[in-house]
Design a protein around this motif. Structure first.
Motif, mmCIF file in Angstrom:
data_model
loop_
_atom_site.group_PDB
_atom_site.id
_atom_site.type_symbol
_atom_site.label_atom_id
_atom_site.label_comp_id
_atom_site.label_asym_id
_atom_site.label_seq_id
_atom_site.Cartn_x
_atom_site.Cartn_y
_atom_site.Cartn_z
ATOM 1 N N LYS A 15 0.963 -1.159 -0.045
ATOM 2 C CA LYS A 15 0.015 -0.064 0.144
ATOM 3 C C LYS A 15 0.855 1.272 -0.027
ATOM 4 O O LYS A 15 0.351 2.303 0.042
ATOM 5 N N GLU A 17 3.093 2.035 2.507
ATOM 6 C CA GLU A 17 3.178 2.520 3.667
ATOM 7 C C GLU A 17 4.737 1.967 4.226
ATOM 8 O O GLU A 17 5.099 1.011 3.895
ATOM 9 N N ALA A 194 -2.300 7.780 -1.365
ATOM 10 C CA ALA A 194 -3.201 7.272 -0.640
ATOM 11 C C ALA A 194 -2.509 7.182 0.920
ATOM 12 O O ALA A 194 -3.010 7.529 1.905
ATOM 13 N N ALA A 195 -1.363 6.443 0.732
ATOM 14 C CA ALA A 195 -0.647 6.309 2.092
ATOM 15 C C ALA A 195 -0.194 7.413 2.671
ATOM 16 O O ALA A 195 -0.317 7.608 4.023
ATOM 17 N N TYR A 196 0.285 8.286 1.961
ATOM 18 C CA TYR A 196 0.556 9.831 2.155
ATOM 19 C C TYR A 196 -0.289 10.400 2.958
ATOM 20 O O TYR A 196 -0.142 11.149 3.939
ATOM 21 N N SER A 197 -1.502 10.454 2.152
ATOM 22 C CA SER A 197 -2.684 11.408 2.844
ATOM 23 C C SER A 197 -3.098 10.857 4.112
ATOM 24 O O SER A 197 -3.419 11.497 5.137
ATOM 25 N N THR A 198 -3.171 9.364 4.281
ATOM 26 C CA THR A 198 -3.496 8.903 5.626
ATOM 27 C C THR A 198 -2.289 9.085 6.727
ATOM 28 O O THR A 198 -2.735 9.570 7.600
ATOM 29 N N ALA A 199 -1.277 9.031 6.275
ATOM 30 C CA ALA A 199 -0.055 9.317 7.143
ATOM 31 C C ALA A 199 0.165 10.607 7.783
ATOM 32 O O ALA A 199 0.164 10.929 8.757
ATOM 33 N N LYS A 201 -2.435 12.823 7.813
ATOM 34 C CA LYS A 201 -3.447 13.436 8.522
ATOM 35 C C LYS A 201 -3.113 12.785 9.925
ATOM 36 O O LYS A 201 -3.496 13.534 11.116
ATOM 37 N N MET A 202 -2.795 11.394 9.957
ATOM 38 C CA MET A 202 -2.648 11.042 11.271
ATOM 39 C C MET A 202 -1.614 11.733 12.215
ATOM 40 O O MET A 202 -1.733 11.727 13.334
ATOM 41 N N GLU A 205 -2.925 14.841 13.485
ATOM 42 C CA GLU A 205 -3.823 14.631 14.481
ATOM 43 C C GLU A 205 -3.146 14.311 15.775
ATOM 44 O O GLU A 205 -3.104 14.728 16.829
#
Ligand SMILES: N[C@@H](CCC(=O)N[C@@H](CS)C(=O)NCC(=O)O)C(=O)O
Length: 316
Positions: A15, A17, A194-199, A201-202, A205
Motif C-alpha cells: 500500500k 506504507e 493514499a498512504a501519504y494522505s492517511t499518514a 493526517k494521522m 492529529e
C-alpha cells in the motif's frame, strides 16, 4: 507521530506504507551480577549521526545523565551512502562537528558496516546508527535506540554525575503514561498518494493531541516538572519538523513555529534552557544529512536555506 528514518532505501508494503525493520542486536548493559555487559567506565562506545533522530535520543540521554566521559561517542559524516553505509569523517570533509572523526577504536575502518561485520562476520543486515559498541568483546551490544536510552538511564548508577542522578527518565509512577505516548510516536513516510494522505493526517492529529496535552499541563516538560523519556523522544522529531519534515516529507499542513504555540514553547524551552538538548542538536548535520542522503526524494540534493533561524529564540 512521525519519526522519519534516514535511509536511502526504506521498505514499503504494497500500500506504500513505511515498514520499519527490526533492530538486530538487542543485548543489554546490566548491573545485575554476572551480566555479560556490566556497566564500566570507558568500555562502551556510541556511534551516532547528528542527523538521525534515533541516534539523537541516545546523545541527549547520555548528556542528561552526565555520561559523556564514561561512554565516549563518535559522530559519522551526516550524508548516508546506502551502498557503503554511514562513513567516518575524513580530513577533507566540508562538514565538521564535535566528535566527528575517524573511528578511534578501529583506525583503519571507513564505514559503520565494518563494525557490524567485526561483530558478526558475514553480516548482511542493516547497518544503522546508533550503535552501542563493547570494546571489551569487540561486538555490538545494541543498535536499538529505545533500549540504549533505557540502559543509559538506569544501568550506569555509579558513574552518572550528581545532576544526572536526580533524573529518572522512566520513573515507575509514570510508566503507563510514558508507554502510551511512546506507542503513538511511530515512524511515518509513504510512497503512494493514499498512504501519504492517511499518514500525514494521522501525523497532524498526533501533533494536535500533543498540543492539547501541553495546553493543559503546567510544564515545562510533557509531564510537568520532570523531564522524561517522552520529552526526549518527542524532541528529536519536533526539532526536525520545520527544518526538514515539513518540506522533504511534505508534512506541511501546519508548522510548529506558527501553528502550535504550546509545542513551540515546550520545544524552545528544551533547546535554549538545556545543554543536553541544545549541544546535541546540529542543524547543519540534520539538514545536509536528510536533503543530501534522501536523493530519491530530493534528486538534486539541494539543501534549502530556510527556515531562518533554525529555531526561534525563547521569547518571540
Ligand atoms: N530502530 C532503530 C532505527 C535506527 C535507524 O533507522 N537509523 C537510520 C538513520 S535515522 C540508519 O542508520 N539507517 C541506515 C540504514 O538503514 O542503512 C533505532 O531506533 O535505533
Amino acid at each position: 507521530m512521525a519519526n522519519a528514518t534516514l535511509n536511502q532505501k526504506s521498505s514499503f508494503n504494497s500500500k506504500g506504507e513505511l515498514q520499519l525493520p527490526v533492530s538486530e542486536f538487542r543485548s543489554w548493559i546490566s548491573k545485575e551480577p554476572k551480566a555479560r555487559f556490566p556497566p564500566e567506565n570507558g568500555r562502551y562506545h556510541l556511534y551516532v549521526s547528528y542527523a538521525c533522530p534515533w541516534a539523537h535520543r541516545t546523545l541527549i540521554v547520555r548528556a542528561l545523565k552526565g555520561l559523556e566521559s564514561v561512554v565516549p561517542v563518535t559522530v559519522v559524516h551526516p550524508v548516508l551512502n546506502s551502498a557503503e553505509t554511514w562513513r567516518f569523517a575524513a580530513g577533507c570533509d566540508d562538514i565538521q562537528g564535535e566528535n566527528m572523526r575517524s573511528d578511534p577504536l578501529h583506525p583503519n575502518f571507513r564505514h559503520i558496516r565494518e563494525l557490524y561485520r567485526l561483530a558478526e562476520p558475514g553480516y548482511i543486515g542493516r547497518c544503522s546508527v546508533p550503535v552501542l559498541w563493547d570494546s571489551g568483546e569487540e561486538t555490538v551490544v545494541s543498535n536499538e535506540s529505545s533500549e540504549i536510552i533505557r540502559m543509559l538511564n538506569r544501568e550506569f548508577g555509579e558513574f552518572v554525575n550528581a545532576e544526572g542522578d536526580e533524573i529518572d527518565l522512566y520513573p515507575e509512577e509514570l510508566r503507563p503514561q510514558i508507554d502510551q505516548v511512546n506507542d503513538w510516536i511511530k515512524a511515518g513516510m509513504a510512497k503512494t498518494q493514499a498512504a501519504y494522505s492517511t499518514a500525514v493526517k494521522m501525523l497532524f492529529e498526533c501533533l494536535d493531541r500533543v498540543e492539547e496535552h501541553l495546553t493543559s499541563t503546567p510544564g515545562p516538560y510533557y509531564f510537568g516538572s520532570s523531564v522524561t523519556e517522552v520529552d526526549v523522544r518527542l524532541y528529536v522529531t519536533i526539532i526536525r519538523f520545520d527544518t526538514v519534515y515539513g518540506h522533504l516529507f511534505k508534512a506541511n499542513m501546519k508548522t510548529i513555529r506558527h501553528d502550535y504555540p504550546h509545542i513551540h514553547k515546550w520545544l524552545r524551552n528544551l533547546y535554549w534552557n538545556h545543554e543536553a538538548f541544545r549541544k546535541t542538536t546540529n542543524f547543519e548535520h540534520i539538514k545536509k544529512g536528510y536533503y543530501r542522503s534522501m536523493t530519491f526524494l530530493n534528486p538534486e540534493a539541494i539543501v534549502p536555506e530556510g527556515p531562518i533561524p533554525d529555531i526561534l529564540p525563547l521569547t518571540c
